[in-house]
Design a protein around this motif. Structure first.
Motif, PDB file in Angstrom:
ATOM      1  N   LYS A   1       0.838  -1.195   0.000  1.00 26.52           N
ATOM      2  CA  LYS A   1       0.000   0.000   0.000  1.00 26.52           C
ATOM      3  C   LYS A   1       0.879   1.253   0.000  1.00 26.52           C
ATOM      4  CE  LYS A   1      -3.803  -2.507   0.833  1.00 26.52           C
ATOM      5  NZ  LYS A   1      -4.938  -2.639  -0.109  1.00 26.52           N
ATOM      6  N   VAL A   2       0.273   2.377  -0.376  1.00 26.74           N
ATOM      7  CA  VAL A   2       0.980   3.653  -0.286  1.00 26.74           C
ATOM      8  C   VAL A   2       1.049   4.083   1.169  1.00 26.74           C
ATOM      9  CG1 VAL A   2       0.276   4.370  -2.590  1.00 26.74           C
ATOM     10  CG2 VAL A   2      -1.146   4.982  -0.629  1.00 26.74           C
ATOM     11  N   ARG A   3       2.049   4.901   1.512  1.00 27.06           N
ATOM     12  CA  ARG A   3       2.129   5.458   2.861  1.00 27.06           C
ATOM     13  C   ARG A   3       1.124   6.599   3.025  1.00 27.06           C
ATOM     14  NH1 ARG A   3       8.299   7.033   2.289  1.00 27.06           N
ATOM     15  NH2 ARG A   3       7.293   7.846   0.402  1.00 27.06           N
ATOM     16  N   ASN A   4       0.965   7.377   1.954  1.00 31.06           N
ATOM     17  CA  ASN A   4      -0.016   8.458   1.908  1.00 31.06           C
ATOM     18  C   ASN A   4      -0.250   8.789   0.445  1.00 31.06           C
ATOM     19  OD1 ASN A   4       2.065  10.485   1.101  1.00 31.06           O
ATOM     20  ND2 ASN A   4       2.811  10.141   3.202  1.00 31.06           N
ATOM     21  N   ASP A   5      -1.120   9.727   0.184  1.00 32.38           N
ATOM     22  CA  ASP A   5      -1.488  10.025  -1.201  1.00 32.38           C
ATOM     23  C   ASP A   5      -0.359  10.654  -2.009  1.00 32.38           C
ATOM     24  OD1 ASP A   5      -3.953   8.996  -0.670  1.00 32.38           O
ATOM     25  OD2 ASP A   5      -4.968  10.917  -0.387  1.00 32.38           O
ATOM     26  N   HIS A   6       0.673  11.164  -1.325  1.00 34.99           N
ATOM     27  CA  HIS A   6       1.815  11.728  -2.056  1.00 34.99           C
ATOM     28  C   HIS A   6       2.609  10.642  -2.795  1.00 34.99           C
ATOM     29  CE1 HIS A   6       1.289  15.771  -0.569  1.00 34.99           C
ATOM     30  NE2 HIS A   6       1.266  15.341   0.688  1.00 34.99           N
ATOM     31  N   ASP A   7       2.401   9.382  -2.439  1.00 31.30           N
ATOM     32  CA  ASP A   7       3.130   8.294  -3.097  1.00 31.30           C
ATOM     33  C   ASP A   7       2.612   7.997  -4.492  1.00 31.30           C
ATOM     34  OD1 ASP A   7       4.923   7.921  -1.049  1.00 31.30           O
ATOM     35  OD2 ASP A   7       3.774   6.339  -0.070  1.00 31.30           O
ATOM     36  N   LEU A   8       1.547   8.662  -4.917  1.00 28.07           N
ATOM     37  CA  LEU A   8       1.094   8.595  -6.303  1.00 28.07           C
ATOM     38  C   LEU A   8       1.771   9.730  -7.067  1.00 28.07           C
ATOM     39  CD1 LEU A   8      -0.694   7.636  -8.659  1.00 28.07           C
ATOM     40  CD2 LEU A   8      -2.503   9.125  -7.766  1.00 28.07           C
ATOM     41  N   VAL A   9       2.633   9.389  -8.015  1.00 20.77           N
ATOM     42  CA  VAL A   9       3.384  10.374  -8.796  1.00 20.77           C
ATOM     43  C   VAL A   9       2.788  10.418 -10.200  1.00 20.77           C
ATOM     44  CG1 VAL A   9       5.682  11.108  -9.534  1.00 20.77           C
ATOM     45  CG2 VAL A   9       5.444   9.734  -7.465  1.00 20.77           C
ATOM     46  N   PHE A  10       2.261  11.578 -10.602  1.00 24.17           N
ATOM     47  CA  PHE A  10       1.614  11.707 -11.910  1.00 24.17           C
ATOM     48  C   PHE A  10       1.812  13.130 -12.410  1.00 24.17           C
ATOM     49  CE2 PHE A  10      -1.234  13.143  -8.752  1.00 24.17           C
ATOM     50  CZ  PHE A  10      -2.244  13.923  -9.306  1.00 24.17           C
TER      51      PHE A  10
ATOM     52  N   HIS B   1       7.033  14.629  -9.203  1.00 24.78           N
ATOM     53  CA  HIS B   1       8.219  14.014  -8.619  1.00 24.78           C
ATOM     54  C   HIS B   1       8.050  13.883  -7.111  1.00 24.78           C
ATOM     55  CE1 HIS B   1       9.553  18.081  -7.406  1.00 24.78           C
ATOM     56  NE2 HIS B   1       9.188  18.459  -8.616  1.00 24.78           N
ATOM     57  N   HIS B   2       8.569  12.768  -6.586  1.00 23.49           N
ATOM     58  CA  HIS B   2       8.417  12.495  -5.158  1.00 23.49           C
ATOM     59  C   HIS B   2       9.372  11.377  -4.755  1.00 23.49           C
ATOM     60  CE1 HIS B   2       6.558  12.036  -1.244  1.00 23.49           C
ATOM     61  NE2 HIS B   2       6.225  10.786  -1.484  1.00 23.49           N
ATOM     62  N   ASP B   3      10.214  11.629  -3.756  1.00 24.90           N
ATOM     63  CA  ASP B   3      11.099  10.617  -3.166  1.00 24.90           C
ATOM     64  C   ASP B   3      11.894   9.827  -4.203  1.00 24.90           C
ATOM     65  OD1 ASP B   3      10.533  11.305  -0.604  1.00 24.90           O
ATOM     66  OD2 ASP B   3       9.182   9.635  -0.185  1.00 24.90           O
ATOM     67  N   GLY B   4      12.516  10.542  -5.159  1.00 31.52           N
ATOM     68  CA  GLY B   4      13.392   9.890  -6.127  1.00 31.52           C
ATOM     69  C   GLY B   4      12.712   9.382  -7.375  1.00 31.52           C
ATOM     70  N   VAL B   5      11.391   9.538  -7.491  1.00 27.95           N
ATOM     71  CA  VAL B   5      10.656   9.083  -8.672  1.00 27.95           C
ATOM     72  C   VAL B   5      10.107  10.304  -9.397  1.00 27.95           C
ATOM     73  CG1 VAL B   5       8.701   7.732  -9.521  1.00 27.95           C
ATOM     74  CG2 VAL B   5      10.057   6.894  -7.603  1.00 27.95           C
ATOM     75  N   ARG B   6      10.286  10.332 -10.711  1.00 23.41           N
ATOM     76  CA  ARG B   6       9.849  11.470 -11.514  1.00 23.41           C
ATOM     77  C   ARG B   6       9.062  10.966 -12.720  1.00 23.41           C
ATOM     78  NH1 ARG B   6      11.522  16.710 -11.987  1.00 23.41           N
ATOM     79  NH2 ARG B   6      13.154  16.306 -10.428  1.00 23.41           N
ATOM     80  N   VAL B   7       7.983  11.661 -13.060  1.00 24.29           N
ATOM     81  CA  VAL B   7       7.168  11.332 -14.222  1.00 24.29           C
ATOM     82  C   VAL B   7       7.226  12.508 -15.177  1.00 24.29           C
ATOM     83  CG1 VAL B   7       4.824  10.924 -15.065  1.00 24.29           C
ATOM     84  CG2 VAL B   7       5.620   9.776 -12.999  1.00 24.29           C
ATOM     85  N   GLY B   8       7.510  12.226 -16.451  1.00 26.56           N
ATOM     86  CA  GLY B   8       7.526  13.261 -17.473  1.00 26.56           C
ATOM     87  C   GLY B   8       7.102  12.689 -18.805  1.00 26.56           C
ATOM     88  N   GLY B   9       5.921  13.075 -19.287  1.00 23.86           N
ATOM     89  CA  GLY B   9       5.419  12.546 -20.552  1.00 23.86           C
ATOM     90  C   GLY B   9       5.174  11.052 -20.453  1.00 23.86           C
TER      91      GLY B   9
ATOM     92  N   VAL C   1       8.943   7.329 -16.863  1.00 23.92           N
ATOM     93  CA  VAL C   1       9.101   7.333 -15.408  1.00 23.92           C
ATOM     94  C   VAL C   1      10.579   7.112 -15.114  1.00 23.92           C
ATOM     95  CG1 VAL C   1       8.547   6.168 -13.243  1.00 23.92           C
ATOM     96  CG2 VAL C   1       6.776   6.440 -14.995  1.00 23.92           C
ATOM     97  N   THR C   2      11.172   7.998 -14.346  1.00 27.85           N
ATOM     98  CA  THR C   2      12.576   7.877 -13.969  1.00 27.85           C
ATOM     99  C   THR C   2      12.664   7.638 -12.465  1.00 27.85           C
ATOM    100  OG1 THR C   2      13.230   9.393 -15.737  1.00 27.85           O
ATOM    101  CG2 THR C   2      14.833   9.001 -13.979  1.00 27.85           C
ATOM    102  N   ALA C   3      13.378   6.595 -12.073  1.00 22.67           N
ATOM    103  CA  ALA C   3      13.536   6.273 -10.656  1.00 22.67           C
ATOM    104  C   ALA C   3      15.007   6.358 -10.290  1.00 22.67           C
ATOM    105  CB  ALA C   3      12.998   4.872 -10.356  1.00 22.67           C
ATOM    106  N   ASP C   4      15.358   7.290  -9.412  1.00 23.04           N
ATOM    107  CA  ASP C   4      16.713   7.373  -8.867  1.00 23.04           C
ATOM    108  C   ASP C   4      16.742   6.469  -7.639  1.00 23.04           C
ATOM    109  OD1 ASP C   4      19.115   7.982  -7.725  1.00 23.04           O
ATOM    110  OD2 ASP C   4      18.986  10.124  -8.126  1.00 23.04           O
ATOM    111  N   LEU C   5      17.230   5.259  -7.816  1.00 19.77           N
ATOM    112  CA  LEU C   5      17.093   4.238  -6.783  1.00 19.77           C
ATOM    113  C   LEU C   5      17.859   4.563  -5.512  1.00 19.77           C
ATOM    114  CD1 LEU C   5      17.272   1.107  -9.105  1.00 19.77           C
ATOM    115  CD2 LEU C   5      15.265   2.347  -8.311  1.00 19.77           C
ATOM    116  N   ASN C   6      18.884   5.412  -5.622  1.00 18.42           N
ATOM    117  CA  ASN C   6      19.614   5.802  -4.406  1.00 18.42           C
ATOM    118  C   ASN C   6      18.789   6.697  -3.498  1.00 18.42           C
ATOM    119  OD1 ASN C   6      22.086   4.486  -4.754  1.00 18.42           O
ATOM    120  ND2 ASN C   6      22.784   6.033  -6.193  1.00 18.42           N
ATOM    121  N   LEU C   7      17.761   7.350  -4.058  1.00 16.50           N
ATOM    122  CA  LEU C   7      16.965   8.302  -3.288  1.00 16.50           C
ATOM    123  C   LEU C   7      15.652   7.710  -2.791  1.00 16.50           C
ATOM    124  CD1 LEU C   7      17.459  11.530  -5.459  1.00 16.50           C
ATOM    125  CD2 LEU C   7      18.789  10.755  -3.495  1.00 16.50           C
ATOM    126  N   ILE C   8      15.369   6.456  -3.134  1.00 15.53           N
ATOM    127  CA  ILE C   8      14.116   5.842  -2.703  1.00 15.53           C
ATOM    128  C   ILE C   8      14.197   5.555  -1.200  1.00 15.53           C
ATOM    129  CG2 ILE C   8      12.504   3.946  -3.074  1.00 15.53           C
ATOM    130  CD1 ILE C   8      12.914   5.793  -5.488  1.00 15.53           C
TER     131      ILE C   8
END
Length: 542
Positions: A417-426, A431-439, A442-449
């Motif tokens: 489950k998500v921790r809160n609604d901010h965990d939905l990135v759209f 962008h949120h906690d190392g995950v970015r959506v553009g067009g 989806v880009t995930a910076d795994l060091n920042l997760i």
């Protein structure tokens, strides 16, 4: 065993007594007979296609006796080219799409559109969330790393630990039977932002034997150092030599011999058009002559023994090496020439490194296409592309045909489950906690997760505002391209959807022990985003 050895000696005696010209001529005839037999076997209408004749065992024959020229083979056999034969006299010139981000303003002005639109198009072409290519990003990181590396050498002084381990290099020998990693001194001596940058950009690699998989890189700093190759090998090596000559315990070479000891990286730098000034070696020899006399470095140990006459203290001293006064003078000399070299050559050297490695990959690719008439398979491509990919080139990109789609990502904890609604990135929360959506990316910076996130689901949903009646079916299909910093690309194509699905989970990134892995999912929802939100614990009423 003795008979075998005697047989080899007898063979050598026979060869020594033979006429070598005649021997070579007979060998040539024997090899060409094999080529002629292969040609005859595959000949149709009096001739044969090169790719049907030149199996692995015959390729070396054509290379050795005809310079790899198939037309010369045909001329020797007095045969005409096959009607379907394609003879390439030159391979296509490689085209590398690197550095285009700097041209976006000129491109936009030329076609009369906003620069931001050109950057967005370039980002889509590169398959990431930025118009900066992966190669450019890594080249810039190497400049930052070099600045930290240069500073560490420039401030090194007596009383500090040696800089062995500032560069993560090959395994070090601890004893005749034991090997270990070089000490990771860079963790203490390089700036934290440089450590983060190297860890992020070189965090994963692809393996030649398993090109379909992307794995965590246990030694990103070593991969980064390999990208710099001879520059770091020489300048780090000469800095260590100066330290060990002056401060002990011992050095592999002397200062007046460094040009010979490091002849291989020096030759590579000259070949790259970035030579080290010859005056440096003359000054280095003179600097060694001005060092102080050698002084023994001894280690003493006291041991106390009880005797009938009382305690007796025994002191034992062992000489383990020697040191010489004057390290700071040599250090400053090396720093002056290292900085002069970097100012004149470093940018061109980095470009030479990525350009030569990537152009060689392109050249090998075109060779395979020319020889086989089709692109190489992934395992074939990995044989010659893995090293360059790991040095110079993490995203998930969704390609859809038939309808516009929205791409989003959901960060999930151990309970799914998500921790809160901010965990939905759209698109409205990109962008949120190392995950970015553009067009479509989806880009995930795994060091920042964050540590409490165990998986990331990539979601594809039909844009129902644009086409409210569309569903995923045989006309509206998607596939996912997954790319990591190694440059290796995986693809996932889901099975057909037939139940009115408008939302699908495309792929999932998930933790496994200390690494991240990826798997295709392809699960669809005919209940729309509301059904997916319920499963993931997202509050759709908020």
């Amino acid at each position: 065993m003795r008979d075998s050895k005697q047989a080899r000696l007898d063979l050598l005696d026979t060869l020594a007594a033979a006429d070598l010209v005649q021997l070579v001529a007979r060998h040539r005839i024997q090899r060409l007979q094999g080529l002629m037999a292969g040609f005859t076997m595959k000949a149709e209408a009096g001739t044969a296609l090169a790719r049907r004749v030149l199996k692995k065992e015959l390729q070396s024959v054509v290379s050795a006796y005809f310079g790899g020229d198939w037309l010369a083979v045909l001329d020797y056999l007095q045969a005409s080219p096959h009607p379907d034969e394609e003879i390439l006299t030159a391979l296509p010139e490689p085209r590398l799409y690197v550095g285009t981000a700097a041209q976006t303003a000129d491109m936009a002005a030329e076609v009369g559109i906003a620069e931001g639109e050109v950057q967005a198009m370039l980002a889509a072409f590169l398959g990431g969330g930025s118009s900066v290519s992966p190669v450019q990003e890594r080249a810039a990181a190497l400049h930052d790393w070099w600045a930290g590396f240069d500073h560490a050498h420039a401030v090194q002084s007596r009383g500090m630990p040696s800089l062995w381990g500032l560069v993560d290099q090959d395994l070090m020998v601890l004893s005749r039977t034991e090997r270990g990693f070089t000490p990771r001194l860079y963790r203490q001596r390089l700036p934290s932002e440089v450590l983060e940058l190297v860890g992020r950009l070189w965090e994963t690699v692809t393996l030649q034997r398993h090109p379909g998989s992307i794995v965590s890189n246990p030694r990103p700093h070593q991969t980064m150092a390999e990208a710099l190759g001879p520059a770091v090998e020489f300048w780090h090596g000469v800095g260590l030599t100066a330290w060990f000559v002056c401060e002990g315990p011992y050095s592999r070479t002397t200062l007046d011999q460094v040009d010979r000891y490091y002849s291989r990286p020096l030759a590579a730098l000259r070949a790259a058009g970035c030579p080290v000034d010859a005056a440096f070696f003359r000054e280095l020899r003179a600097a060694e002559q001005s060092l102080g006399p050698e002084k023994e470095i001894t280690e003493s140990q006291d041991s106390t023994v009880e005797t009938s006459h009382g305690q007796v203290t025994i002191t034992s001293s062992v000489s383990r090496s020697s040191r010489r006064e004057g390290f700071e003078r040599v250090r400053d000399l090396i720093t002056r020439y290292r900085r002069a070299w970097a100012e004149q050559h470093f940018g061109a050297f980095v470009e030479h490194r990525w350009r030569s490695e990537l152009e060689e990959v392109a050249h090998q690719y075109h060779r395979v296409v020319a020889a086989k008439g089709r692109p190489p398979t992934l395992p074939q491509f990995a044989r010659f592309a893995t090293t360059a990919a790991n040095h110079w080139t993490g995203t998930v990109r969704i390609i859809c045909t038939g309808a516009p789609v929205d791409v989003s990502a959901v960060l999930l904890g151990r309970n799914g489950k998500v921790r809160n609604d901010h965990d939905l990135v759209f698109y409205n929360h990109p962008h949120h906690d190392g995950v970015r959506v553009g067009g479509d990316t989806v880009t995930a910076d795994l060091n920042l997760i964050p540590d409490d996130i165990t998986s990331i689901a990539v979601i594809v949903s039909i844009d129902l505002e644009a086409q409210p009646t569309t569903v995923f079916d045989q006309h509206t299909q998607w596939h996912a391209d997954i790319t990591q910093s190694s440059g290796t690309q995986l693809a996932f194509v889901p099975g057909p959807f037939s139940s009115g699905e408008t939302v699908t989970i495309a792929v999932e990134l998930y933790r496994r022990t200390n690494s991240w892995k990826v798997r295709g999912v392809g699960q669809g929802y005919n209940t729309g985003l509301a059904g997916l939100a319920t499963d993931y614990g997202i509050n759709v009423e908020a």
